[in-house]
Design a protein around this motif. Structure first.
Motif, PDB file in Angstrom:
ATOM      1  N   ASP A   1       0.820  -1.206   0.000  1.00  0.00           N
ATOM      2  CA  ASP A   1       0.000   0.000   0.000  1.00  0.00           C
ATOM      3  C   ASP A   1       0.857   1.260   0.000  1.00  0.00           C
ATOM      4  O   ASP A   1       0.341   2.361  -0.225  1.00  0.00           O
ATOM      5  CB  ASP A   1      -0.934   0.010   1.219  1.00  0.00           C
ATOM      6  CG  ASP A   1      -2.060  -1.004   1.083  1.00  0.00           C
ATOM      7  OD1 ASP A   1      -2.377  -1.371  -0.056  1.00  0.00           O
ATOM      8  OD2 ASP A   1      -2.607  -1.433   2.111  1.00  0.00           O
ATOM      9  N   LEU A   2       2.140   1.123   0.294  1.00  0.00           N
ATOM     10  CA  LEU A   2       3.109   2.213   0.244  1.00  0.00           C
ATOM     11  C   LEU A   2       4.381   1.694  -0.432  1.00  0.00           C
ATOM     12  O   LEU A   2       4.577   0.475  -0.531  1.00  0.00           O
ATOM     13  CB  LEU A   2       3.432   2.725   1.652  1.00  0.00           C
ATOM     14  CG  LEU A   2       2.346   3.541   2.371  1.00  0.00           C
ATOM     15  CD1 LEU A   2       2.810   3.892   3.784  1.00  0.00           C
ATOM     16  CD2 LEU A   2       1.982   4.814   1.609  1.00  0.00           C
ATOM     17  N   PRO A   3       5.269   2.571  -0.893  1.00  0.00           N
ATOM     18  CA  PRO A   3       6.511   2.117  -1.521  1.00  0.00           C
ATOM     19  C   PRO A   3       7.299   1.143  -0.649  1.00  0.00           C
ATOM     20  O   PRO A   3       7.322   1.259   0.574  1.00  0.00           O
ATOM     21  CB  PRO A   3       7.287   3.427  -1.738  1.00  0.00           C
ATOM     22  CG  PRO A   3       6.219   4.460  -1.891  1.00  0.00           C
ATOM     23  CD  PRO A   3       5.123   4.041  -0.943  1.00  0.00           C
ATOM     24  N   ALA A   4       7.959   0.200  -1.303  1.00  0.00           N
ATOM     25  CA  ALA A   4       8.625  -0.903  -0.606  1.00  0.00           C
ATOM     26  C   ALA A   4       9.748  -0.452   0.319  1.00  0.00           C
ATOM     27  O   ALA A   4      10.101  -1.172   1.252  1.00  0.00           O
ATOM     28  CB  ALA A   4       9.180  -1.895  -1.626  1.00  0.00           C
ATOM     29  N   ILE A   5      10.296   0.754   0.087  1.00  0.00           N
ATOM     30  CA  ILE A   5      11.412   1.210   0.924  1.00  0.00           C
ATOM     31  C   ILE A   5      11.019   1.271   2.401  1.00  0.00           C
ATOM     32  O   ILE A   5      11.839   1.057   3.288  1.00  0.00           O
ATOM     33  CB  ILE A   5      11.926   2.593   0.445  1.00  0.00           C
ATOM     34  CG1 ILE A   5      13.195   2.978   1.207  1.00  0.00           C
ATOM     35  CG2 ILE A   5      10.835   3.663   0.580  1.00  0.00           C
ATOM     36  CD1 ILE A   5      13.862   4.246   0.687  1.00  0.00           C
ATOM     37  N   PHE A   6       9.742   1.536   2.680  1.00  0.00           N
ATOM     38  CA  PHE A   6       9.300   1.660   4.066  1.00  0.00           C
ATOM     39  C   PHE A   6       9.171   0.304   4.756  1.00  0.00           C
ATOM     40  O   PHE A   6       9.001   0.255   5.975  1.00  0.00           O
ATOM     41  CB  PHE A   6       7.966   2.410   4.125  1.00  0.00           C
ATOM     42  CG  PHE A   6       8.060   3.835   3.687  1.00  0.00           C
ATOM     43  CD1 PHE A   6       8.827   4.750   4.390  1.00  0.00           C
ATOM     44  CD2 PHE A   6       7.391   4.275   2.544  1.00  0.00           C
ATOM     45  CE1 PHE A   6       8.934   6.070   3.986  1.00  0.00           C
ATOM     46  CE2 PHE A   6       7.484   5.589   2.130  1.00  0.00           C
ATOM     47  CZ  PHE A   6       8.264   6.489   2.849  1.00  0.00           C
ATOM     48  N   ALA A   7       9.252  -0.780   3.998  1.00  0.00           N
ATOM     49  CA  ALA A   7       9.200  -2.113   4.595  1.00  0.00           C
ATOM     50  C   ALA A   7      10.592  -2.710   4.787  1.00  0.00           C
ATOM     51  O   ALA A   7      10.717  -3.824   5.306  1.00  0.00           O
ATOM     52  CB  ALA A   7       8.359  -3.047   3.738  1.00  0.00           C
ATOM     53  N   ARG A   8      11.609  -1.985   4.376  1.00  0.00           N
ATOM     54  CA  ARG A   8      12.977  -2.494   4.541  1.00  0.00           C
ATOM     55  C   ARG A   8      13.446  -2.266   5.971  1.00  0.00           C
ATOM     56  O   ARG A   8      13.142  -1.248   6.576  1.00  0.00           O
ATOM     57  CB  ARG A   8      13.918  -1.805   3.557  1.00  0.00           C
ATOM     58  CG  ARG A   8      13.602  -2.135   2.108  1.00  0.00           C
ATOM     59  CD  ARG A   8      14.425  -1.307   1.155  1.00  0.00           C
ATOM     60  NE  ARG A   8      14.006  -1.536  -0.232  1.00  0.00           N
ATOM     61  CZ  ARG A   8      14.317  -0.753  -1.254  1.00  0.00           C
ATOM     62  NH1 ARG A   8      15.068   0.322  -1.033  1.00  0.00           N
ATOM     63  NH2 ARG A   8      13.895  -1.033  -2.468  1.00  0.00           N
ATOM     64  N   THR A   9      14.203  -3.214   6.475  1.00  0.00           N
ATOM     65  CA  THR A   9      14.705  -3.131   7.847  1.00  0.00           C
ATOM     66  C   THR A   9      16.222  -3.032   7.852  1.00  0.00           C
ATOM     67  O   THR A   9      16.897  -3.456   6.910  1.00  0.00           O
ATOM     68  CB  THR A   9      14.261  -4.350   8.674  1.00  0.00           C
ATOM     69  OG1 THR A   9      14.728  -5.544   8.039  1.00  0.00           O
ATOM     70  CG2 THR A   9      12.745  -4.409   8.800  1.00  0.00           C
ATOM     71  N   HIS A  10      16.751  -2.472   8.926  1.00  0.00           N
ATOM     72  CA  HIS A  10      18.193  -2.318   9.097  1.00  0.00           C
ATOM     73  C   HIS A  10      18.853  -3.697   9.157  1.00  0.00           C
ATOM     74  O   HIS A  10      18.347  -4.617   9.820  1.00  0.00           O
ATOM     75  CB  HIS A  10      18.466  -1.536  10.382  1.00  0.00           C
ATOM     76  CG  HIS A  10      19.888  -1.072  10.506  1.00  0.00           C
ATOM     77  ND1 HIS A  10      20.907  -1.887  10.952  1.00  0.00           N
ATOM     78  CD2 HIS A  10      20.464   0.149  10.246  1.00  0.00           C
ATOM     79  CE1 HIS A  10      22.043  -1.208  10.963  1.00  0.00           C
ATOM     80  NE2 HIS A  10      21.805   0.025  10.550  1.00  0.00           N
ATOM     81  N   ALA A  11      19.979  -3.846   8.480  1.00  0.00           N
ATOM     82  CA  ALA A  11      20.638  -5.151   8.399  1.00  0.00           C
ATOM     83  C   ALA A  11      21.047  -5.685   9.765  1.00  0.00           C
ATOM     84  O   ALA A  11      21.020  -6.896  10.013  1.00  0.00           O
ATOM     85  CB  ALA A  11      21.867  -5.046   7.491  1.00  0.00           C
ATOM     86  N   ARG A  12      21.394  -4.788  10.671  1.00  0.00           N
ATOM     87  CA  ARG A  12      21.850  -5.220  12.001  1.00  0.00           C
ATOM     88  C   ARG A  12      20.739  -5.155  13.041  1.00  0.00           C
ATOM     89  O   ARG A  12      20.529  -6.103  13.793  1.00  0.00           O
ATOM     90  CB  ARG A  12      23.030  -4.352  12.445  1.00  0.00           C
ATOM     91  CG  ARG A  12      23.517  -4.672  13.848  1.00  0.00           C
ATOM     92  CD  ARG A  12      24.638  -3.730  14.263  1.00  0.00           C
ATOM     93  NE  ARG A  12      25.036  -3.928  15.651  1.00  0.00           N
ATOM     94  CZ  ARG A  12      25.900  -3.143  16.296  1.00  0.00           C
ATOM     95  NH1 ARG A  12      26.472  -2.122  15.664  1.00  0.00           N
ATOM     96  NH2 ARG A  12      26.203  -3.390  17.554  1.00  0.00           N
TER      97      ARG A  12
END
Length: 416
Positions: free
Chosen positions: A289-300
């Protein structure tokens, strides 16, 4: 459970005793009980619906699964907006209380530096990870509850029993106004339902946390009201009832103690808001429902950095260019809309065989959800028209955003 308490108990408790006493007198104690029972109907609906899901999203997720992506998007968008405004209003109130100790923070550059510093600090804590956030939440909850509990316990030894006269019965209108005011004071618990994707056993733990946490809040509210009635002369006109009660119990340090407790209390709810609110954005991106960047999480740290940074930045800007009262404009009505949709999700999901079964199932569910929906509608009908019109405007904006985002060629194909 700490998140439930922090999401509900804010600065309101430091002024509520005088406001509800002015309306209902000694019967204000009964008003706390009536409003607590009323809000419990909505909490029970949240407990059942929330026990079906292990993903992040809370009311947004419930609305999307029960009624489709458009309704879900509206609930998510409005809930994010309302919590942003709630954060902005409370951080302005934090500055006002902090100015009692450091007057310079309330003036121009001092105010701006204070707001930005608090937002950056809380955002950093939330980015570092869930463990740091949970520790901060627990510490702030303890710092919030301990002075209030001590006030309630110590105050029992200073009560003037003559002040509990029940001979003057308030009018139906006054008692209803007091109850309505207190129902609003119990709001905010939905914040604990949003980050379920980061809980170990949300289907089991969320209902327990909601019901137990709200029970503790009700007990705390009633105890503080009882002490305020028994210790503060002319409570109906007291500007700082808890400070006055603390002054009568511990002397001159009482006002400072009450102000410090208010700072911790506001800090706790600010942390709770900034923890839960970005998860709405995260959940909406997970469901495309929103751009995928907001579902990305920090690698650490495994936290939704983009969602946290955007939410914190918008909240900071709103806080800098608003006041405590102006930032509260739509928070209440949007919460009521989220409650209404979540309660309606109970019968909608019970008829579905393609959703997980609830780990917590209400008895007499039809009575509960019908009463909860009726309560939500009644509360909405008592909302100011200016607030209703503004909320309607944001709904239209949300519809436009949904169709623009859903029309993108890559919208359905985005991955997280």
């Amino acid at each position: 459970m700490a998140l439930v308490i922090n999401s509900v108990v804010g600065a309101g408790i430091f002024g509520l005793p005088a406001q509800v006493y002015a309306l209902a007198g000694t019967y204000s104690l009964a008003a706390y009980i009536v409003s607590g029972v009323a809000i419990a109907l909505i909490v029970l609906c949240f407990a059942e619906v929330g026990s079906r899901f292990g993903a992040t999203g809370g009311p947004y997720l419930y609305a999307r699964v029960a009624f489709g992506p458009l309704i879900g998007f509206q609930v998510g968008w409005l809930l994010w907006l309302a919590r942003i405004n709630g954060f902005a209003s409370l951080i302005n109130l934090l500055v006002a209380y902090l100015a009692l100790f450091v007057p310079a923070v309330s003036v121009d550059a001092g105010r701006a530096v204070t707001i930005v510093s608090v937002v950056v600090l809380l955002a950093a804590v939330n980015i570092i990870g869930l463990r740091a956030t949970a520790t901060t939440t627990n510490v702030l909850t303890a710092g919030k509850l301990i002075p209030l509990a001590l006030l309630a316990i110590a105050g029992m030894f200073f009560l003037d029993t003559d002040r509990y006269s029940a001979t003057i019965v308030p009018s139906y209108r006054s008692f209803s106004q007091a109850t309505l005011l207190l129902v609003f004071a119990y709001m905010g618990f939905e914040g604990a339902a949003i980050p379920t994707g980061e809980m170990r056993s949300p289907q089991r733990d969320l209902p327990f946390s909601l019901l137990t946490g709200m029970s503790l809040v009700a007990v705390l509210y009633i105890a503080v009201q009882a002490v305020s009635i028994g210790t503060v002369p002319d409570l109906a006109h007291a500007e700082r009832p808890l400070a006055d009660a603390a002054f009568r119990i511990v002397g001159r340090a009482g006002a400072a103690l009450a102000a410090a407790a208010a700072l911790v209390s506001i800090g706790g709810i600010l942390n709770a808001i900034l923890f839960a609110t970005p998860r709405v954005v995260f959940a909406m991106a997970e469901n495309h429902d929103l751009p995928a960047i907001f579902a990305r999480t920090h690698a650490r740290f495994r936290t939704p950095v983009a969602a946290i940074v955007v939410t914190a930045t918008v909240a900071c800007v709103v806080a800098l260019f608003s006041t405590f009262l102006s930032a509260l404009t739509i928070s209440t009505i949007v919460r009521l809309l989220a409650y209404l949709v979540s309660c309606a999700a109970v019968p909608a999901l019970r008829r579905r065989s393609d959703v997980p079964p609830p780990a917590f199932r209400m008895r007499s569910a039809s009575v509960v959800w019908v009463a909860a929906i009726a309560l939500s509608v009644w509360l909405l009908s008592n909302s100011p028209w200016n607030e209703v019109r503004l909320a309607a405007t944001f709904i239209l904006v949300g519809v436009a955003m949904y169709w623009v985002l859903s029309s993108r060629p890559s919208f359905e194909g985005e991955t997280t």
